[in-house]
Write a protein that holds these residues in place. Structure first.
Motif, PDB file in Angstrom:
ATOM      1  N   UNK A  22      51.870  11.867  10.081  1.00 32.34           N
ATOM      2  CA  UNK A  22      52.455  12.901  10.934  1.00 32.34           C
ATOM      3  C   UNK A  22      52.446  14.282  10.271  1.00 32.34           C
ATOM      4  N   UNK A  23      52.199  14.343   8.973  1.00 31.19           N
ATOM      5  CA  UNK A  23      52.112  15.657   8.334  1.00 31.19           C
ATOM      6  C   UNK A  23      50.882  16.423   8.793  1.00 31.19           C
ATOM      7  N   UNK A  24      49.919  15.718   9.392  1.00 32.52           N
ATOM      8  CA  UNK A  24      48.710  16.368   9.879  1.00 32.52           C
ATOM      9  C   UNK A  24      48.838  16.810  11.338  1.00 32.52           C
ATOM     10  N   UNK A  25      49.935  16.430  11.983  1.00 28.36           N
ATOM     11  CA  UNK A  25      50.138  16.817  13.376  1.00 28.36           C
ATOM     12  C   UNK A  25      50.511  18.296  13.475  1.00 28.36           C
ATOM     13  N   UNK A  26      50.121  18.928  14.570  1.00 29.87           N
ATOM     14  CA  UNK A  26      50.532  20.295  14.903  1.00 29.87           C
ATOM     15  C   UNK A  26      50.385  21.238  13.709  1.00 29.87           C
ATOM     16  N   UNK A  27      49.158  21.544  13.317  1.00 29.89           N
ATOM     17  CA  UNK A  27      48.929  22.357  12.125  1.00 29.89           C
ATOM     18  C   UNK A  27      49.483  23.773  12.200  1.00 29.89           C
TER      19      UNK A  27
ATOM     20  N   UNK B 207      64.109  10.512  19.296  1.00 31.90           N
ATOM     21  CA  UNK B 207      64.426   9.801  18.057  1.00 31.90           C
ATOM     22  C   UNK B 207      63.705   8.461  17.927  1.00 31.90           C
ATOM     23  N   UNK B 208      62.655   8.253  18.706  1.00 32.74           N
ATOM     24  CA  UNK B 208      61.873   7.021  18.580  1.00 32.74           C
ATOM     25  C   UNK B 208      61.100   6.996  17.267  1.00 32.74           C
ATOM     26  N   UNK B 209      60.624   8.165  16.835  1.00 35.82           N
ATOM     27  CA  UNK B 209      59.818   8.250  15.627  1.00 35.82           C
ATOM     28  C   UNK B 209      59.726   9.711  15.214  1.00 35.82           C
ATOM     29  N   UNK B 210      59.297   9.948  13.993  1.00 31.77           N
ATOM     30  CA  UNK B 210      59.077  11.314  13.542  1.00 31.77           C
ATOM     31  C   UNK B 210      58.015  11.988  14.408  1.00 31.77           C
ATOM     32  N   UNK B 211      56.982  11.234  14.764  1.00 28.84           N
ATOM     33  CA  UNK B 211      55.906  11.783  15.592  1.00 28.84           C
ATOM     34  C   UNK B 211      56.424  12.265  16.938  1.00 28.84           C
ATOM     35  N   UNK B 212      57.277  11.469  17.563  1.00 29.79           N
ATOM     36  CA  UNK B 212      57.809  11.852  18.877  1.00 29.79           C
ATOM     37  C   UNK B 212      58.697  13.091  18.771  1.00 29.79           C
ATOM     38  N   UNK B 213      59.481  13.156  17.692  1.00 27.86           N
ATOM     39  CA  UNK B 213      60.338  14.325  17.509  1.00 27.86           C
ATOM     40  C   UNK B 213      59.487  15.585  17.326  1.00 27.86           C
ATOM     41  N   UNK B 214      58.463  15.496  16.487  1.00 27.15           N
ATOM     42  CA  UNK B 214      57.602  16.652  16.244  1.00 27.15           C
ATOM     43  C   UNK B 214      56.913  17.103  17.523  1.00 27.15           C
ATOM     44  N   UNK B 215      56.490  16.159  18.345  1.00 26.23           N
ATOM     45  CA  UNK B 215      55.831  16.491  19.603  1.00 26.23           C
ATOM     46  C   UNK B 215      56.782  17.259  20.518  1.00 26.23           C
ATOM     47  N   UNK B 216      58.005  16.779  20.614  1.00 25.79           N
ATOM     48  CA  UNK B 216      59.015  17.437  21.435  1.00 25.79           C
ATOM     49  C   UNK B 216      59.334  18.823  20.868  1.00 25.79           C
ATOM     50  N   UNK B 217      59.546  18.877  19.557  1.00 32.68           N
ATOM     51  CA  UNK B 217      59.924  20.125  18.890  1.00 32.68           C
ATOM     52  C   UNK B 217      58.833  21.179  19.036  1.00 32.68           C
TER      53      UNK B 217
ATOM     54  N   UNK C  83      66.035   9.616  10.033  1.00 35.22           N
ATOM     55  CA  UNK C  83      66.678  10.887   9.678  1.00 35.22           C
ATOM     56  C   UNK C  83      66.145  11.482   8.382  1.00 35.22           C
ATOM     57  N   UNK C  84      66.117  10.701   7.311  1.00 35.91           N
ATOM     58  CA  UNK C  84      65.703  11.242   6.017  1.00 35.91           C
ATOM     59  C   UNK C  84      64.262  11.733   6.053  1.00 35.91           C
ATOM     60  N   UNK C  85      63.371  10.911   6.606  1.00 37.69           N
ATOM     61  CA  UNK C  85      61.966  11.310   6.688  1.00 37.69           C
ATOM     62  C   UNK C  85      61.791  12.520   7.593  1.00 37.69           C
ATOM     63  N   UNK C  86      62.552  12.555   8.689  1.00 37.67           N
ATOM     64  CA  UNK C  86      62.438  13.653   9.646  1.00 37.67           C
ATOM     65  C   UNK C  86      62.909  14.965   9.028  1.00 37.67           C
ATOM     66  N   UNK C  87      64.054  14.948   8.357  1.00 31.98           N
ATOM     67  CA  UNK C  87      64.566  16.178   7.766  1.00 31.98           C
ATOM     68  C   UNK C  87      63.657  16.657   6.630  1.00 31.98           C
ATOM     69  N   UNK C  88      63.092  15.720   5.887  1.00 32.89           N
ATOM     70  CA  UNK C  88      62.159  16.096   4.827  1.00 32.89           C
ATOM     71  C   UNK C  88      60.915  16.760   5.409  1.00 32.89           C
TER      72      UNK C  88
END
Length: 296
Positions: free
Chosen positions: A72-77, A162-172, A205-210
């Motif tokens: 997910x670090x490669x998503x939304x550059x 909150x299903x996954x970090x990927x879903x949060x990033x997509x929404x954000x 939470x931890x992975x998402x905030x990081x």
């Protein structure tokens, strides 16, 4: 110490090369009048990544191998920002931070009118799905009048974000780009729906905030709540909820809401401001405050 210095130099050289490559990548596909803007945005993106990575290295938290990074670090550059995080507060002052979640709505206009009349700046955590053609001007007014905009996600739906970090990033990313298109501002602070210690996000939470920190964003919870969106609030309960915790903090972050169902909050706002000022507080926006998250 030398290894750390060499690593920092290597990162700088790497991103400098990437910037040189990036600003030429696909530029021939753009119209002439678009090239200058595209080049500027690409440079901002790459320099934001560099600055955030250098900050992480200085704090000892940098990951040196891209193989160690999740996909997910490669998503939304282009979902990167640079935030100059305040490191200390002025201990000689009592400063309160008015924050409003869940807007914009019909009530946001009146909130802004009250704040303008009192010459007070506040912070608004925006829900992207609440933005429509009628209230886009509200966001522009916030920026014009010196308020700070934060992100409160696009959907505000716990089963989606909150299903996954990927879903949060997509929404954000959706609301991040939305606010930029309307205001030209790149938002750099955010607030989780239900706060950072909610039960919905516990697994990520931890992975998402990081990941959000790696991208340059800072999270702000609250330490005083009007409880104006819980149960059946009354003028007395809203005022009492704020007052009981206000003086327990030198720098209270006050949670209120300006959604379409929070008419009572808007009616109470002048009285709330009077009460806070009578307790000796000044007002400021959250981007001038040290970040605050709930303690687990």
């Amino acid at each position: 110490m030398k290894n750390k210095s060499y690593s920092g130099i290597a990162i700088f050289i790497l991103f400098f090369i990437l910037m040189l490559l990036g600003i030429n990548l696909n530029k021939d596909e753009l119209e002439p009048e678009q090239k200058s803007t595209w080049k500027e945005l690409k440079s901002i993106e790459l320099m934001a990544i560099l600055e955030n990575e250098m900050k992480r290295e200085d704090s000892g938290s940098s990951q040196t191998s891209t193989e160690d990074l999740p996909d997910y670090t490669q998503m939304f550059p282009d979902l990167y920002t640079v935030y100059s995080t305040p490191v200390k507060m002025d201990k000689g002052k009592k400063i309160a931070y008015l924050t409003f979640d869940d807007g914009p709505s019909k009530n946001t206009y009146e909130v802004l009118d009250i704040l303008e009349e009192r010459d007070i700046k506040a912070t608004f955590f925006i829900v992207g799905s609440a933005i429509n053609d009628k209230n886009e001007a509200t966001l522009k007014r916030m920026v014009h009048e010196g308020h700070t905009i934060g992100i409160h996600t696009y959907s505000h739906m716990c089963n989606e974000i909150y299903c996954s970090v990927e879903r949060f990033l997509d929404d954000f990313n959706t609301v991040y780009q939305q606010i930029y298109d309307i205001t030209g501002e790149r938002v750099n602070i955010y607030r989780f729906p239900w706060g950072s210690n909610n039960g919905y996000s516990k697994g990520i939470k931890d992975a998402l905030m990081e990941e959000m920190e790696r991208r340059g964003f800072s999270c702000y919870d609250w330490n005083v709540s009007a409880n104006d969106s819980v149960g059946n609030p009354t003028p007395y309960s809203i005022r009492s909820n704020i007052k009981k915790d206000l003086n327990r903090q030198d720098y209270p972050i006050i949670l209120m809401h300006d959604s379409s169902i929070n008419d009572l909050t808007v009616k109470m706002l002048p009285d709330i401001i009077d009460m806070i000022q009578e307790e000796g507080f000044e007002f400021d926006t959250l981007d001038n405050r040290v970040p605050y998250q709930f303690q687990w």
